[in-house]
Each structure stands twice: as C-alpha cells, then as structure tokens.
Design a protein around this motif. Structure first.
Motif, short mmCIF file in Angstrom:
data_model
loop_
_atom_site.label_atom_id
_atom_site.label_comp_id
_atom_site.label_asym_id
_atom_site.label_seq_id
_atom_site.Cartn_x
_atom_site.Cartn_y
_atom_site.Cartn_z
N ASN A 43 -47.88 -20.52 52.22
CA ASN A 43 -46.54 -21.06 51.96
C ASN A 43 -46.61 -22.22 50.98
N CYS A 74 -36.22 -18.14 64.41
CA CYS A 74 -37.23 -17.60 63.47
C CYS A 74 -38.12 -18.76 63.03
N GLY A 76 -41.20 -19.46 63.26
CA GLY A 76 -42.53 -19.21 62.70
C GLY A 76 -43.54 -20.18 63.25
N THR A 100 -42.62 -13.37 67.04
CA THR A 100 -44.02 -13.04 66.70
C THR A 100 -44.95 -14.01 67.42
N ALA A 128 -38.56 -15.19 71.47
CA ALA A 128 -37.24 -14.59 71.62
C ALA A 128 -36.78 -13.96 70.32
N ALA A 146 -35.04 -21.36 58.74
CA ALA A 146 -35.59 -21.49 57.38
C ALA A 146 -36.36 -20.22 57.03
C1 LIG Z 1 -40.88 -16.23 56.65
S1 LIG Z 1 -41.13 -16.68 58.31
C2 LIG Z 1 -40.31 -18.24 58.39
C3 LIG Z 1 -40.95 -19.18 59.37
C4 LIG Z 1 -40.43 -20.61 59.37
N1 LIG Z 1 -39.04 -20.69 59.76
C5 LIG Z 1 -40.66 -21.34 58.07
O1 LIG Z 1 -39.79 -22.09 57.63
O2 LIG Z 1 -41.74 -21.20 57.49
C6 LIG Z 1 -40.02 -15.61 59.16
C7 LIG Z 1 -40.15 -15.65 60.67
O3 LIG Z 1 -39.03 -14.95 61.21
C8 LIG Z 1 -39.47 -14.29 62.38
N2 LIG Z 1 -38.49 -13.25 62.72
C9 LIG Z 1 -38.06 -12.24 61.94
N3 LIG Z 1 -37.15 -11.49 62.59
C10 LIG Z 1 -36.99 -12.05 63.81
C11 LIG Z 1 -36.18 -11.76 64.93
N4 LIG Z 1 -35.34 -10.72 64.94
N5 LIG Z 1 -36.27 -12.55 66.01
C12 LIG Z 1 -37.12 -13.62 66.02
N6 LIG Z 1 -37.93 -13.95 65.00
C13 LIG Z 1 -37.86 -13.17 63.90
C14 LIG Z 1 -40.85 -13.79 62.03
O4 LIG Z 1 -41.60 -13.52 63.17
C15 LIG Z 1 -41.39 -14.95 61.21
O5 LIG Z 1 -42.11 -15.85 62.00
#
Ligand SMILES: C[S@@+](CC[C@H](N)C(=O)[O-])C[C@H]1O[C@@H](n2cnc3c(N)ncnc32)[C@H](O)[C@@H]1O
Length: 258
Positions: A43, A74, A76, A100, A128, A146
């Motif tokens: 990142n 989400c 992460g 995840t 969740a 984000a």
């Molecule tokens: C690109 S990462 C962003 C992580 C963090 N918010 C950041 O700013 O770096 C996207 C995240 O969204 C999560 N994600 C995607 N779809 C999801 C869902 N339906 N429910 C929960 N998490 C989800 C993925 O597991 C991943 O960790």
C-alpha cells in the motif's frame, strides 16, 4: 509514426474496457487473505506513501465529535480505525470490521500495540460482512470505510448497512479510488495503474489471486465522483459532498444520516 503517437496509442491500449470483475465474497476473501502479509508494505510502496496522507486527511475532514462509538468497515489491517481512535483522544470506542480473517489478525496486532493505557476506550476488531453487520441500528456517531466499499459484492447494500448502524445526525466517510478528470494525467495514472502496479504488486506478494490485476479493474468499474455521490443520496444520505484528492486519484465522500 511519431513517438508522441506511439506513446498515445500505448496509453490508450491501457484504457481499453475490462471484463466485469468477480466480486463474490469468497473470491474477495481469498484474494485479500493471500496478500494480507504484504498489504501494508505494498500500500505504502505502490502509492509512494500517499495512502497514509489520504487516511490522515479523512480523519481531519470528517473528525469524531465527543465520545460516542465509531465504526470502520472493511477495515483490513485497521489503519483508519486506529487513526480514528487516536483522533478521538482514545476516549471514543472504535470497532473495525472485515470479513477476511488474515487482514484482521494484522489489525488486532496493530491495535494491541496502539493501546498502551488500560483506561483508554476500547479498540476492537470483529469479523463481519459489511452487507450484514451484526451491530445495532442508530448506534455510531461516525461510520467510515477506506478503499473497501468498491470491493463489496453489492456495494449499495454495504452503504445502506453503514447508514443503518449510523445514528441519526451521524457522519459517513467513504474514501475510495476515483478517476482523475484531467485527461493527460488520467491516462498516465491509468497506465501506471493497469500496466505497472499489477506487475509490481504480483511480483512482491507472489499472489496467485491477481489482487493487483483486480485493483485497476475494480476501480474502473466503480462509479466515480458525482455519480457515486448520487448513489449515496439514493441510499438515504444527505449533505453528500465529494472531496477529490491528489488530482482526483481518490475521493473522500462525506455525508450525514438524516
Ligand atoms: C483494499 S482493502 C482496504 C483495507 C483498509 N480499509 C485500508 O484502508 O487499507 C479492502 C478490504 O475490504 C474487505 N472487504 C471486502 N468486501 C467485504 C465485505 N463484504 N465485508 C467485509 N469486508 C470486506 C477485504 O477483506 C479487505 O480487507
């Protein structure tokens, strides 16, 4: 053919339309699970550290008020959740959610390191799905996300769920990649995004799940700027504003739950 024409053709090839991306929950989880160990490094490396500034700006432009709870979906590896926890002076409880497991393991580790005092408000991470949050309605003063919402299988269902758990009068902050409006810059950006970044990302993470091919495809197929702002209004939000950052590479969408 002049060299300018060759470069232009080359750039245009990188803009050709892409096949619809597979955003099934299983595929998304598998993809982020596979790159979780590299996620933070890549990142910062691939964005030249600008992602840190984008999250910092988000917290500044949509600041917490008082001590009511905050939710980051989400989440992460938890960077925005932790940034909000600091911004609230460790006095407002913050929950980060993600589906995840491998990403949340990192978030919990970082959360533990950030929490040095026992009398600070809780900073917790729970597994969740953003489309079905196991959390009560009308609860959070601020709900953020984000670079996550575009990955959600039914992203409008995700936004509606964010709205449901936000308390009336509470704030919503959505930080997401967008498409630069300047055409020359836009083409250069897309060239980097579609041709350079996937190769670097794949090389570093050794990911077989093409997370870094998925990245540009998912961004190109996601609504950008005013289009997404209108969809947020359709999801029940008011006072929706777009704040483009870094030439519109990413946009902070701010809104209020009526
Ligand atoms: C690109 S990462 C962003 C992580 C963090 N918010 C950041 O700013 O770096 C996207 C995240 O969204 C999560 N994600 C995607 N779809 C999801 C869902 N339906 N429910 C929960 N998490 C989800 C993925 O597991 C991943 O960790």
């Amino acid at each position: 053919m002049g060299s300018v024409r060759v470069v232009s053709l080359f750039l245009n090839c990188s803009l050709m339309s892409v096949a619809p991306v597979d955003k099934s929950g299983q595929r998304i989880r598998q993809m982020f699970g596979a790159i979780a160990g590299w996620y933070d490094f890549l990142n910062h490396f691939l964005s030249l550290g600008i992602d840190i500034w984008w999250r910092k700006k988000t917290v500044e432009l949509v600041p917490p008020v008082g001590t009511e709870p905050i939710l980051d979906v989400c989440t992460g590896t938890g960077d925005l959740a932790i940034a909000y926890w600091h911004a609230a002076g460790h006095k407002a409880p913050v929950i980060g959610t993600d589906f995840t497991h491998e990403m949340l393991v990192r978030a919990r580790d970082k959360g533990l390191k950030a929490r040095t005092s026992l009398d600070s408000a809780a900073l917790s991470f729970i597994e969740a799905d953003t489309m079905q949050l196991p959390l009560p309605s009308d609860t959070f003063q601020l709900v953020s996300v984000a670079f996550g919402i575009r990955n959600v299988t039914d992203y409008k269902a995700g936004v509606r769920e964010m709205v449901r758990v936000c308390k009336p009068g509470g704030q919503i902050a959505i930080l997401e990649f967008s498409r630069p409006t300047n055409s020359v810059l836009g083409k250069l950006y897309l060239f980097y995004f579609r041709q350079v970044l996937p190769k670097l990302g794949q090389w570093f993470s050794k990911s077989e799940h093409s997370a870094y091919n998925y990245l540009p495809a998912s961004v190109l197929q996601f609504p950008s700027g005013e289009e997404f702002a209108r969809e947020m209004t359709d999801c029940g939000l008011t006072q929706v504003t777009c704040c483009p950052m870094t030439f519109g590479i990413c946009t902070l969408y701010r809104a209020v739950k009526p």
